[in-house]
Design a protein around this motif. Structure first.
Motif, mmCIF file in Angstrom:
data_model
loop_
_atom_site.group_PDB
_atom_site.id
_atom_site.type_symbol
_atom_site.label_atom_id
_atom_site.label_comp_id
_atom_site.label_asym_id
_atom_site.label_seq_id
_atom_site.Cartn_x
_atom_site.Cartn_y
_atom_site.Cartn_z
ATOM 1 N N ARG A 150 1.603 0.713 -0.292
ATOM 2 C CA ARG A 150 1.445 -0.728 -0.064
ATOM 3 C C ARG A 150 1.338 -1.486 -1.375
ATOM 4 O O ARG A 150 2.023 -2.495 -1.589
ATOM 5 C CB ARG A 150 0.202 -0.997 0.786
ATOM 6 N N ARG A 151 0.475 -1.017 -2.269
ATOM 7 C CA ARG A 151 0.258 -1.735 -3.531
ATOM 8 C C ARG A 151 1.527 -1.781 -4.373
ATOM 9 O O ARG A 151 1.862 -2.819 -4.949
ATOM 10 C CB ARG A 151 -0.869 -1.069 -4.323
ATOM 11 N N ALA A 161 6.751 -7.821 1.387
ATOM 12 C CA ALA A 161 5.624 -7.960 2.309
ATOM 13 C C ALA A 161 5.459 -6.624 3.015
ATOM 14 O O ALA A 161 6.444 -6.027 3.464
ATOM 15 C CB ALA A 161 5.896 -9.057 3.319
ATOM 16 N N CYS A 177 13.820 -8.851 -1.654
ATOM 17 C CA CYS A 177 12.520 -8.724 -1.000
ATOM 18 C C CYS A 177 12.695 -8.488 0.495
ATOM 19 O O CYS A 177 13.668 -8.927 1.102
ATOM 20 C CB CYS A 177 11.687 -9.967 -1.252
ATOM 21 N N GLU A 223 4.197 -4.105 -2.665
ATOM 22 C CA GLU A 223 3.822 -5.515 -2.802
ATOM 23 C C GLU A 223 4.038 -5.988 -4.232
ATOM 24 O O GLU A 223 4.455 -7.125 -4.465
ATOM 25 C CB GLU A 223 2.370 -5.718 -2.376
ATOM 26 N N GLY A 234 1.797 -10.796 3.182
ATOM 27 C CA GLY A 234 1.407 -9.517 3.737
ATOM 28 C C GLY A 234 0.399 -9.694 4.861
ATOM 29 O O GLY A 234 0.541 -10.551 5.724
#
Length: 228
Positions: free
Chosen positions: A19-20, A28, A2, A23, A184
């Motif tokens: 982004r989606r 983050a 991560c 994540e 995030g």
């Protein structure tokens, strides 16, 4: 593996897709829409990887690379709709570590980021992924924590916080940096969230939680795992 990923992309749909997906992969993610803001964010809260679109307002991606390489060795994954060899070579010459041409799949984006992290994070090898800080062992593959040989039960958020700290023992992380790794950019989360996780972890890994020797407070900054 991560990380905190900064996505600099002025196309809202592309930025939201990245982004989606990232994540969902456990990263983050922060998103900015122009090069000047990207540079400000990097200086304020350095990410682990920068995903950088070349065509952006205010300061374009090539200039961001040029400026960034005078200040940092931050891994950069360049996104470009340009397909000529000269354009791609120019981006790499200016310091980008890798590139993707548009359109690209989110799975390929995530795979390229994983490859960059493997090259730039020496702390956990493929043969032994366990993060060891003294008698505290964090195993990201098995999702296990042992302290002084005893298994420690952690919530997902506690485990992720410990994993981030154990990957760079001795480094002081600000609350803001830790919040980005945990949540995030959710605006309703406060620094108190990190403090609560730290308090709970101290109960589990410290001989005396009131006098911590492992998970230390760095006054005026945040927290670190002691490497002493």
């Amino acid at each position: 593996m991560c990380a905190y990923v900064l996505v600099a992309e002025d196309d809202p749909k592309q930025a939201e897709l990245a982004r989606r997906y990232l994540e969902h992969e456990g990263h983050a993610v922060a998103v900015v829409a122009d090069g000047r803001t990207a540079l400000e964010e990097i200086r304020r809260s350095p990410p682990d990887v920068l995903v950088l679109d070349l065509m952006m307002p205010r300061v374009d991606g090539l200039d961001v690379c040029r400026i960034l390489r005078r200040e940092s060795e931050l891994p950069v994954l360049m996104l470009t709709a340009r397909t000529t060899e000269d354009d791609l070579l120019l981006g790499l010459d200016l310091g980008a570590d890798d590139y993707l041409t548009k359109p690209y799949s989110p799975r390929e984006l995530a795979a390229r980021i994983r490859a960059l992290l493997r090259r730039t994070r020496p702390s956990a090898t493929e043969h032994d992924p366990v993060l060891r800080v003294g008698n505290l062992h964090v195993d990201p593959v098995r999702h296990e924590v042992h302290c002084d040989g005893d298994p420690i039960a952690c919530t997902p958020a506690e485990f992720h916080l410990l994993e981030v700290l154990a990957a760079e023992p001795g480094r002081a992380f600000t609350r803001d940096q830790l919040l980005r790794h945990l949540h995030g950019f959710d605006s309703y989360v406060t620094a108190r969230t990190v403090d609560v996780h730290v308090m709970n972890l101290r109960r589990k890994i410290e001989p005396d939680p009131r006098r911590p020797i492992r998970l230390m407070t760095v006054y005026g900054i945040g927290y670190k795992l002691s490497d002493g």
